[in-house]
Enzyme design. Structure first.
Site, mmCIF file in Angstrom:
data_model
loop_
_atom_site.group_PDB
_atom_site.id
_atom_site.type_symbol
_atom_site.label_atom_id
_atom_site.label_comp_id
_atom_site.label_asym_id
_atom_site.label_seq_id
_atom_site.Cartn_x
_atom_site.Cartn_y
_atom_site.Cartn_z
ATOM 1 N N GLY A 241 -11.619 -0.043 -0.718
ATOM 2 C CA GLY A 241 -10.752 -0.959 -1.616
ATOM 3 C C GLY A 241 -11.179 -0.668 -3.035
ATOM 4 O O GLY A 241 -10.637 -1.304 -3.965
ATOM 5 N N GLY A 242 -11.245 0.702 -3.529
ATOM 6 C CA GLY A 242 -11.529 1.235 -4.697
ATOM 7 C C GLY A 242 -12.148 0.170 -5.636
ATOM 8 O O GLY A 242 -13.422 -0.225 -5.109
ATOM 9 N N THR B 195 -9.912 4.555 1.768
ATOM 10 C CA THR B 195 -11.257 4.687 2.003
ATOM 11 C C THR B 195 -11.720 4.111 3.289
ATOM 12 O O THR B 195 -10.939 3.067 3.742
ATOM 13 C CB THR B 195 -12.276 4.023 0.892
ATOM 14 O OG1 THR B 195 -11.765 4.834 -0.138
ATOM 15 C CG2 THR B 195 -13.649 4.090 0.983
ATOM 16 N N ILE C 202 -10.870 9.631 1.358
ATOM 17 C CA ILE C 202 -10.087 10.809 0.551
ATOM 18 C C ILE C 202 -9.214 10.203 -0.607
ATOM 19 O O ILE C 202 -8.441 10.553 -1.357
ATOM 20 C CB ILE C 202 -8.896 11.412 1.507
ATOM 21 C CG1 ILE C 202 -8.025 10.578 2.089
ATOM 22 C CG2 ILE C 202 -9.825 12.365 2.486
ATOM 23 C CD1 ILE C 202 -6.920 11.111 3.232
ATOM 24 N N ASN C 203 -9.935 9.140 -1.149
ATOM 25 C CA ASN C 203 -9.269 8.305 -2.339
ATOM 26 C C ASN C 203 -8.193 7.361 -1.932
ATOM 27 O O ASN C 203 -8.029 6.690 -1.047
ATOM 28 C CB ASN C 203 -9.334 9.225 -3.574
ATOM 29 C CG ASN C 203 -9.070 8.340 -4.850
ATOM 30 O OD1 ASN C 203 -9.498 6.873 -5.028
ATOM 31 N ND2 ASN C 203 -8.422 8.592 -5.885
ATOM 32 N N SER D 85 -17.749 6.649 -8.502
ATOM 33 C CA SER D 85 -17.329 6.024 -7.515
ATOM 34 C C SER D 85 -17.559 4.339 -7.409
ATOM 35 O O SER D 85 -18.308 4.048 -8.208
ATOM 36 C CB SER D 85 -17.759 6.640 -6.180
ATOM 37 O OG SER D 85 -17.499 5.746 -5.152
ATOM 38 N N SER D 86 -17.097 3.471 -6.648
ATOM 39 C CA SER D 86 -17.361 2.295 -6.516
ATOM 40 C C SER D 86 -17.779 1.785 -5.164
ATOM 41 O O SER D 86 -18.070 0.843 -4.675
ATOM 42 C CB SER D 86 -16.119 1.445 -6.923
ATOM 43 O OG SER D 86 -15.487 1.526 -8.047
HETATM 44 N N1 GLY Z 1 -12.229 6.549 -4.466
HETATM 45 C C1 GLY Z 1 -12.620 5.324 -4.609
HETATM 46 C C2 GLY Z 1 -14.082 5.406 -4.903
HETATM 47 O O1 GLY Z 1 -14.973 6.164 -4.740
HETATM 48 O O2 GLY Z 1 -14.545 4.345 -5.607
#
Ligand code: GLY
Length: 590
Positions: A491-492, A399, A418-419, A470-471
């Site tokens: 960073g997910g 990200t 794009i994850n 999402s985060s």
């Molecule tokens: N793909 C990570 C998020 O959207 O949190």
């Protein structure tokens, strides 16, 4: 003029050596962390852009110098990222942004902040159990690698939408730097190559991706020139007509590729894609108004929830790398991520209890459950039940993030993705578009962890046209009519806690932005039950104290790639890019 006197006698040398050794020993006491790299601080009175890649920041700066505003710079930077950092975000993905515009009278009026959701959506043919095998078990790689992992991309629609709403420069102008980088090529850096090596096996399975991102199946090396002719052509088509991504020849190419390779996205899915303007989630922390992304991101909800739990606690007095501070914030993170697992999802598909989760009374209740001396195991901390939450109506790795502030003090804080690294590892043949694996952000089954170890339930189950949770936490902080700061990070699952710590570092610990993005980080997400501390960032005494309290401490190399812009009282802009990444801040008028 003062004279510098060097030691002349043996005695003086011995004394000075002893002092040096003493100072060295003192700086290496058990609680003194090794120093992590410090970000570079950039200043500008005019306007500033900061992103994860210098060439992308350069594209934004060029737009600002041509008389463009924050929107023009953000759009040019985002398209450039798609070319120079395709592994993190691009036109094959989606994202969120916050747009802040200043009021006419900053003494009496508030900043106007709006949120744009251009996140990927599930294709119409997506089904709840699409990643389960005959035994009902999750086929883990199916939501991560290949065409079945891809959600309908929203980046082009989002960028065009924001351009139409406030952009000053012609649309075509904004794509020029990206087209140049794609056509002429650019030198690959370490980050690109190390991520490529990790995804090489998957990329090699897709001929279109293999052709672009490998040298006959071998990884590129740092310093190699990457030319992306197909993406250059696609960007030229988008420059002529952005709608071609959804209804024209680009859409046709994506749908054809999907049909051939077992993906679900159809022409109809692409035609139906629309970005959505949403109300940001705002709350108070001290004097500042903190606004962040609402659902379908969990970022804003849980950022505010954790800040509310901190409440009036004087963290500054406690100290930043102090065991009590880390303990309190960890316990607050544990609660927030537990609630995330049950309550957060796409607000167009379920009612997300945003008001309740971000209420001060709920935060106070959760704060009372936290002991400052004792760790609760995550099994003891459950998400609040909907009933209890309702009775509280008394009053949210790859990200990328970019931040731009212009001369009028319009601000864009944008996180898009794009994850996973290199997304699904597939390129739609003939387009050069690297496609996302955002479908993995759904809960494939209750309690089945995603790429980031996050678990979810019904609220985040897969459904046609639904948006995966999402985060991502693009954030803008204001004080009435004045911009204070804007920030965000990739960073997910760690995005929320990274943004939280950058905000606390500025607002509570009064760090400048370079210090704030560089300071060591920690993270807890309820499950798995572990407190992750950044290696080299925390002193031995603090780490031991946290272990003694019962935390499952795990040391990990730095994560996230935040960037931040801050405005001081004199109107000076200061910006910094995370030293853990390779980004750069660039101001105009210097
Ligand atoms: N793909 C990570 C998020 O959207 O949190």
């Amino acid at each position: 003029m003062p004279q510098i006197r060097f030691p002349q006698t043996k005695n003086q040398i011995v004394i000075l050596s002893c002092v040096a050794v003493f100072l060295w020993l003192f700086s290496c006491t058990p609680n003194s962390p090794k120093s992590l790299p410090l970000a570079e601080l950039k200043r500008s009175k005019e306007s500033i852009v900061v992103s994860a890649h210098p060439l992308a920041s350069e594209a934004g700066k060029l737009m600002l110098e041509k008389g463009g505003n924050a929107v023009d710079a953000a759009v040019a930077t985002a398209f450039a990222i798609s070319v120079v950092e395709p592994f993190s975000a691009g036109i094959g993905g989606g994202g969120f942004l916050l747009l802040g515009t200043p009021p006419e009278n900053s003494e009496t009026q508030q900043y106007k902040i709006r949120a744009l959701d251009f996140r990927e959506r599930a294709p119409k043919a997506a089904t709840r159990n699409m990643y389960l095998n005959e035994k009902g078990e999750v086929e883990k790689r199916a939501s991560l690698d290949g065409h079945l992992a891809v959600g309908v991309p929203g980046t082009v629609a989002g960028l065009y939408n924001i351009h139409k709403s406030l952009g000053k420069l012609p649309w075509k102008e904004l794509l020029k730097p990206a087209i140049r980088y794609a056509r002429d090529g650019f030198e690959l850096r370490d980050d690109f190559v190390s991520k490529l090596e990790k995804r090489l096996e998957v990329i090699n399975k897709n001929p279109a991706a293999r052709d672009i991102f490998t040298k006959n199946g071998q990884a590129y090396e740092p310093g190699d020139l990457l030319i992306q002719t197909d993406q250059a052509q696609t960007l030229e088509t988008i420059a002529e007509n952005p709608q071609s991504f959804y209804t024209g020849k680009i859409a046709q190419a994506i749908a054809t590729d999907m049909a051939k390779a077992g993906g679900l996205i159809t022409l109809e899915d692409l035609q139906n894609y629309t970005p959505i303007w949403r109300e940001p989630i705002c709350g108070k922390f001290r004097q500042a108004k903190v606004c962040a992304m609402p659902p379908p991101s969990s970022g804003g909800v849980h950022l505010l929830q954790i800040l509310n739990i901190v409440g009036e606690t004087n963290l500054q007095q406690w100290g930043r790398e102090n065991a009590d501070t880390i303990h309190l914030l960890t316990e607050a993170m544990r609660v927030a991520y537990a609630d995330r697992s049950l309550h957060l999802g796409d607000p167009d598909f379920l009612e997300v209890p945003v008001k309740e989760l971000t209420s001060l009374s709920y935060a106070q209740q959760r704060r009372q459950e936290i002991s400052l001396t004792k760790v609760r195991r995550s099994t003891e901390v459950q998400p609040v039940s909907p009933e209890v939450l309702r009775s509280n109506i008394l009053e949210s790795p790859d990200t990328t993030h970019l931040t731009v502030v212009d001369q009028e003090r319009n601000v864009i804080s944008m996180t898009y993705t794009i994850n996973g690294s290199f997304g699904a590892g597939v390129v739609a043949a003939g387009t050069g578009i690297l496609l996302n694996n955002e479908m993995d952000d759904f809960a494939a089954a209750p309690e089945a962890p995603n790429l980031y170890g996050l678990v979810g339930d019904e609220a985040n189950a897969i459904a046609p046209r639904k948006t995966p949770l999402s985060s991502m936490t693009p954030t803008i902080v204001t004080d009435n009519g004045r911009l204070i700061m804007a920030t965000g990070s990739p960073g997910g699952s760690t995005i929320i806690t990274t943004v939280l710590q950058v905000i606390l570092n500025v607002l509570e610990y009064k760090m400048n932005v370079a210090e704030a993005v560089s300071a060591p980080r920690f993270h807890h997400q309820w499950l798995p039950d572990k407190l992750i501390l950044e290696t080299g960032g925390f002193g031995e005494a603090t780490v031991n104290e946290l272990k003694q309290r019962g935390h499952n401490v795990v040391m990990q190399r730095g994560w996230g790639n935040a960037n931040v812009v801050f405005q001081d009282e004199s109107g000076m802009l200061e910006a910094a890019a995370d030293p853990r990444g390779e980004g750069e801040a660039m101001g105009t008028g210097q």
